[in-house]
Scaffold this motif. Structure first.
Motif, PDB file in Angstrom:
ATOM      1  N   PRO A 282     -18.588  11.121  -8.530  1.00 58.81           N
ATOM      2  CA  PRO A 282     -20.060  11.140  -8.507  1.00 58.81           C
ATOM      3  C   PRO A 282     -20.590  10.664  -7.157  1.00 58.81           C
ATOM      4  O   PRO A 282     -20.005   9.776  -6.526  1.00 58.81           O
ATOM      5  CB  PRO A 282     -20.438  10.171  -9.638  1.00 58.81           C
TER       6      PRO A 282
ATOM      7  N   GLN B  50     -19.095   1.887 -10.437  1.00 52.51           N
ATOM      8  CA  GLN B  50     -20.055   2.967 -10.696  1.00 52.51           C
ATOM      9  C   GLN B  50     -21.185   2.488 -11.596  1.00 52.51           C
ATOM     10  O   GLN B  50     -22.357   2.757 -11.339  1.00 52.51           O
ATOM     11  CB  GLN B  50     -19.335   4.149 -11.352  1.00 52.51           C
TER      12      GLN B  50
ATOM     13  N   GLN C 135     -25.802  11.533 -13.861  1.00 52.76           N
ATOM     14  CA  GLN C 135     -24.758  10.548 -13.580  1.00 52.76           C
ATOM     15  C   GLN C 135     -25.029   9.228 -14.273  1.00 52.76           C
ATOM     16  O   GLN C 135     -24.104   8.489 -14.583  1.00 52.76           O
ATOM     17  CB  GLN C 135     -24.605  10.403 -12.069  1.00 52.76           C
TER      18      GLN C 135
ATOM     19  N   PHE D 258     -21.872   8.186 -16.006  1.00 46.82           N
ATOM     20  CA  PHE D 258     -21.158   7.057 -15.389  1.00 46.82           C
ATOM     21  C   PHE D 258     -21.908   5.734 -15.490  1.00 46.82           C
ATOM     22  O   PHE D 258     -21.451   4.735 -14.995  1.00 46.82           O
ATOM     23  CB  PHE D 258     -20.886   7.354 -13.905  1.00 46.82           C
TER      24      PHE D 258
END
Lengths: 209, 838
Positions: free
Chosen positions: B59, B113, B142, B146
């Motif tokens: 990402p 992340q 994302q 994540f």
């Protein structure tokens, strides 16, 4: 006497309670969270809750909702924020009253009323636009000539009616997680639900948020 | 339509090459391990790119494969072990090294992340339902994929004024910005318009323009496309649709001849957005704002939706008619004209708006059915068709990697913006030596060796260079980018300069920088006098099969008239029917007076167009044609790259593709062309035209063709280009200024003027002079002067501009206000203008 045997059931039923509802003079009671035709709610100050985000249209499995957003005019805003629902149409020939739109709505703008008794004589009438859907100045749904409303049926509307608990957590039971509505204000939790102060573990929930 | 061009590649690629399994690992490969799997990466490749090729998505927000990495967002942190033990490193800043072990799924990576996303979301507002990016937002996606799911921050978010317009096309919402430096990097590195920048420090850091200086870049729309959040949004697209109600098809932009690959997106059968698709050979994902936003013109009130006809009395108004009525009238007029004055009394102007299939059908209609060769797709404002079709052609990639690039007759930023981006990158970043000849300073002048020459004296200037340095330049590869910049001269000097280079450097290749959408396709399909499809000469008509060979009586005659000839003949009353194929001679012919006389003198004018242009208003019959995004087919870019167009929406009203109009006209003239869809037409083209024989429909429709298929003339035909003998520029007249009139990106062109967002960006007509010239004449900026050419006298506003040398006056072509085309007489080598003070 043999032929009278055939009337045994009939005569026996004569003395039981009637099950027929005299529709349209009266209606059978509906569950509180019954899915009827939609309304578009307003905030307590009269602003429209709909922001034209099209999430309802996106989630609709019957593809019966058509929404278009537009820039909110600064001098005469329709809803709080940048964007408002410029076009809002529901085609009731397609709607399956699944309530997915209500779940998807981020602002509790669209909810369903209890009314399902409506019929049309042409297809245009079946497409409800903002004019029909947005609640009136008192926060009541606008009665259409082809809809059959009974006393008190326009009560149970607004985000208060949504099936899921606010933020999806069951532990939030009993807490007001819905916004206020024009004409109704912020409604208290329903009867039978634990009110916040008597809810077991209320303090922990409070602390957690 | 049966040949619907539906190739989906969504979301539009961002130049992230996916590993080709058939590709052999490079010799100098670097062996790395990603999540336990071995992968051979290229030497010097960034870890994030290598991982992407290996099929592992890391990402990221700030990393963009077409720009230099900056490591701003920290989202691409992964655990990397290069021999000193594992540690978190930003994969967009770390080149691969031998033996590197990468874990993109370790606990540490995941914690990093989640942490980064939690931090990025501290101040990011929950605007998703009303944000134009919501639904296709990398931050949103994302955060779901994540992110930690919950935030520990309950503090009030940072607040700024909600969207502020930073240009007429782009809105900036600083609350949503995550400071990834993509837009500012694009403006600085790619566009070369560093008009937006980070301001302030710390928690107040924000992207802003400079005070009173809007982000008026021709490429501003790209920042919207690459913004990983909804901070930059496009004003024309604002609240028009949500991503989930968009339907998308991949196509090619036909606004200019660069041929950028685009994704055309529609909602409710209306085009609402165009996005750039990243293809290596052409646009690298970038678009210019004109190409990005001029889809708006399809919905302008000037759009023709139904045929229009004038009543029998010649002066009556144009009124709506049915297709049968309009077609019958057109066919009848054509037949009458052919019977009364012969087929050569019919002329066809234009065709650069058409697809290849349209152009072929019209070419065939004119040559084999009507029997005329008076046909020209350029409006005396391009380059000699014979030259374009016989020169050895270069690709954009070859131009960008040549040992020397010579450029003249074009300011790519104004005419072919994405070619400008490519050339600018080559010159500025890759240090490709470029020599430019131009009478005025262009956008690339300060980055390259720029030679000023007087208008008309290009040949001398080029010859001088060749004489002194020709040998040195000729020792390497040479690509010549040649266009028709100034319309105030005949362009013969450009041809002579090309001939001089051909002679001195025989291996030089050429990139013809012609401007209009599919002008290359139109020329290659024979929309030029004396040229048959595939760039064949008349003598080779039999190579095209029966249909074409059967038209021998026509094609064995002398070549027909070109645009200048057609206009002159029309003005003299020798053209009975003038068909305008998307041509607007009043706006586009350099000589306005001649165009006026031609339209007045032509017997019947038939306009086939998308919009009611100035010229179409003068027509007797107007036939509505479908526009970009509304028809299937193929287009050819300036390199000769053939790519497919994606039809996305239905044309408004009863508008139909140009080929269909040609087929019906032929039918009414008694010939069945046998075309039922554009696929069938390409089938015939690839069967009969030798140049396209290795390009059958199946290949055009295969995934291989997504980047376009290069089809260049073999150069072995009979077609000859006779360059004019070196043109001597007339001696300098000390009392006159030489006119340079070239186009700007935003002008009164049909599509631009009919796109509300772009129309306002077009500048008013003004004459630009050297400031010292202004002093000499005793006027100030914004003053007015009279300009007298042999044609006429006009009064125009002047402004001082250091980019214009003394002795030259620069005037934008086709701008609103006094028109440069009124001063120009077609065919003169230079237009000399005398100045009168008022």
């Amino acid at each position: 006497m043999g032929y009278l045997n055939g009337f045994k059931v009939t005569f026996a039923r004569l003395f039981e309670d009637r099950v027929t509802t005299e529709f349209p003079a009266e209606k059978r009671p509906k569950p509180v969270r019954f899915h009827g035709r939609h309304v578009l709610n307003r905030h307590e100050d009269g602003m429209e809750k709909c922001i034209g985000c099209e999430l309802c249209a996106g989630v609709c499995p019957a593809k019966c909702i058509h929404v278009r957003g537009a820039d909110n005019p600064l001098d005469d805003p329709v809803s709080p924020g940048e964007r408002y629902g410029f076009v809002y149409e529901i085609n009731y020939l397609r709607c399956i009253h699944c309530d997915m739109c209500v779940e998807a709505c981020p602002t509790e703008a669209i909810t369903e009323s209890k009314i399902l008794e409506f019929s049309f004589t042409n297809r245009d009438d079946a497409i409800y636009t903002k004019q029909e859907l947005v609640v009136d100045d008192e926060g009541r749904p606008r009665h259409q000539p082809w809809e059959l409303w009974m006393e008190g049926e326009d009560e149970h509307l607004s985000g208060w009616m949504r099936a899921t608990a606010p933020s999806g957590a069951a532990a939030f039971e009993g807490r007001v997680g819905w916004s206020g509505d024009l004409g109704h204000g912020v409604r208290p939790p329903e009867e039978g639900q634990t009110a916040a102060d008597e809810f077991e573990g209320a303090e922990e929930t409070e602390a957690a948020t | 339509m049966s040949d619907a061009t539906r190739v989906y590649r969504s979301p539009p690629r961002e130049g992230s090459p996916v590993s080709d399994p058939t590709e052999a690992p490079p010799d100098d490969g670097v062996k790395i391990t990603i999540d336990g799997r071995e992968f051979t990466a290229h030497k010097g490749e960034l870890l994030i790119a290598a991982a992407e090729r290996a099929g592992t998505y890391i990402p990221h927000f700030c990393y963009h494969s077409r720009m230099s990495p900056v490591g701003m967002c920290r989202m691409c942190l992964v655990e990397v072990d290069s021999g000193r033990g594992p540690g978190l490193q930003p994969s967009c800043m770390v080149p691969v090294s031998d033996g590197m072990v990468v874990d993109t799924e370790s606990e540490t990576t995941k914690r990093a992340q989640e942490g980064i996303l939690e931090l990025l979301l501290i101040n990011h507002p929950l605007d998703c339902p009303v944000c134009d990016k919501g639904g296709e937002c990398p931050l949103q996606d994302q955060a779901v994929a994540f992110g930690p799911g919950e935030s520990r921050f309950v503090e009030e978010k940072r607040h700024y004024e909600k969207p502020i317009p930073i240009s007429d096309l782009v809105n900036l919402d600083r609350e949503r910005c995550i400071l990834c430096d993509r837009c500012t990097r694009f403006a600085r590195e790619v566009a070369g318009d560093p008009l937006i920048s980070f301001t302030e420090r710390g928690n107040r850091t924000q992207v802003l323009t400079f005070p009173d200086d809007p982000f008026s870049s021709y490429f501003s729309g790209n920042t919207v496309q690459i913004c990983p959040v909804g901070a930059l949004t496009a004003a024309p697209y604002r609240f028009r649709a949500r991503p989930w109600d968009l339907d998308q098809v991949e196509s090619t932009c036909t606004t200019c001849s660069v041929g950028c690959r685009i994704a055309v997106q529609s909602s409710g059968d209306q085009i609402v957005r165009r996005l750039g698709v990243d293809i290596d050979p052409v646009n690298h994902g970038w678009l210019c704002d004109r190409g990005r936003f001029d889809y708006e013109s399809a919905y302008s009130p000037e759009r023709i939706t139904d045929p229009l006809m004038r009543g029998r009395a010649g002066d009556s108004e144009l009124i709506e008619a049915t297709w049968p009525a309009a077609m019958a009238a057109t066919a009848e007029t054509l037949r009458e004209a052919i019977d009364a004055h012969g087929a050569s009394s019919v002329a066809v102007l234009g065709g650069a708006r058409l697809t290849n299939e349209d152009a072929y059908t019209w070419s065939k209609l004119a040559r084999t059915v009507i029997g005329t060769d008076n046909i020209d797709s350029q409006l005396a404002d391009g380059l000699a068709a014979e030259m374009v079709l016989t020169l050895p052609r270069a690709t954009i990639d070859e131009a960008c990697s040549a040992d020397t690039v010579i450029m003249f007759g074009v300011d790519p930023k104004e005419e072919l913006p994405v070619l400008h981006l490519r050339l600018r990158h080559a010159v500025v970043e890759d240090k490709v030596p470029m020599i430019e000849f131009s009478p005025v300073e262009t956008s690339l002048s300060r980055h390259c060796r720029s030679v000023r020459h007087l208008p008309g004296a290009l040949t001398e200037s080029v010859s001088e260079l060749l004489a002194s340095e020709g040998e040195r330049i000729g020792s390497g590869s040479v690509v010549v980018v040649v266009g028709r910049g100034s319309l105030a001269g005949s362009g013969e000097d450009i041809e002579a300069a090309v001939a001089a280079i051909r002679q001195a450097i025989p291996h030089a290749t050429f990139l013809p920088a012609l401007r209009r959408g599919n002008v290359m396709g139109a020329l290659q399909m024979g929309l030029s006098p004396g040229i048959l499809p595939g760039g064949l000469a008349f003598s080779e008509a039999d190579r095209l099969g029966e249909d074409w060979a059967g038209s021998q009586p026509v094609v064995s005659d002398e070549p027909g008239l070109d645009a200048a000839g057609i206009l002159a003949a029309a003005a003299a009353g020798r053209v009975a029917v003038l068909i305008l194929l998307g041509a607007d001679p009043l706006a586009d012919v350099p000589d306005r007076d001649l165009a006026e006389r031609a339209l007045a003198g032509a017997g019947t004018v038939v306009a086939v167009d998308t919009h009611l242009t100035v010229s179409a208003r003068r027509a007797h019959v107007v036939l509505p044609a479908s526009g970009p995004g509304e028809k299937a087919g193929t287009t050819t870019n300036l390199e000769g790259r053939i790519s497919r167009l994606g039809p996305k929406v239905t044309p408004p009203g009863t508008a139909r593709p140009d080929w269909m109009i040609a087929v019906e006209l032929a039918d009414r003239l008694g010939v069945d062309m046998g075309f039922a869809d554009s696929r069938r037409i390409w089938d015939e083209i690839s069967t009969v035209v030798p140049m396209f024989s290795d390009c059958p429909v199946e290949r055009i429709e295969s995934p291989e063709a997504q980047d376009g298929i290069l089809c260049r003339p073999a150069g072995d035909g009979d077609l000859r280009w006779d360059p004019p003998a070196a043109v001597a520029a007339p001696p300098v007249d000390a009392y006159a200024l030489r006119l340079v009139s070239s186009r700007k990106l935003y002008d009164q062109a049909t599509m631009t003027a009919n796109s509300p967002s772009l129309a306002g960006l077009a500048e008013e007509s003004r004459v630009r002079l050297n400031p010292r010239e202004l002093d000499r004449l005793g006027v100030t900026d914004g003053g007015r002067l009279a300009f007298v050419s042999p044609r006429t006298r006009i009064i125009a506003t002047v402004s001082g501009d250091e980019k214009v040398p003394r002795g030259v006056m620069a005037m934008t072509f086709n701008a609103a206000g006094p028109a440069a085309s009124e001063l120009i007489e077609l065919g003169t080598v230079v237009t000399e203008v005398r100045v009168e003070t008022l």
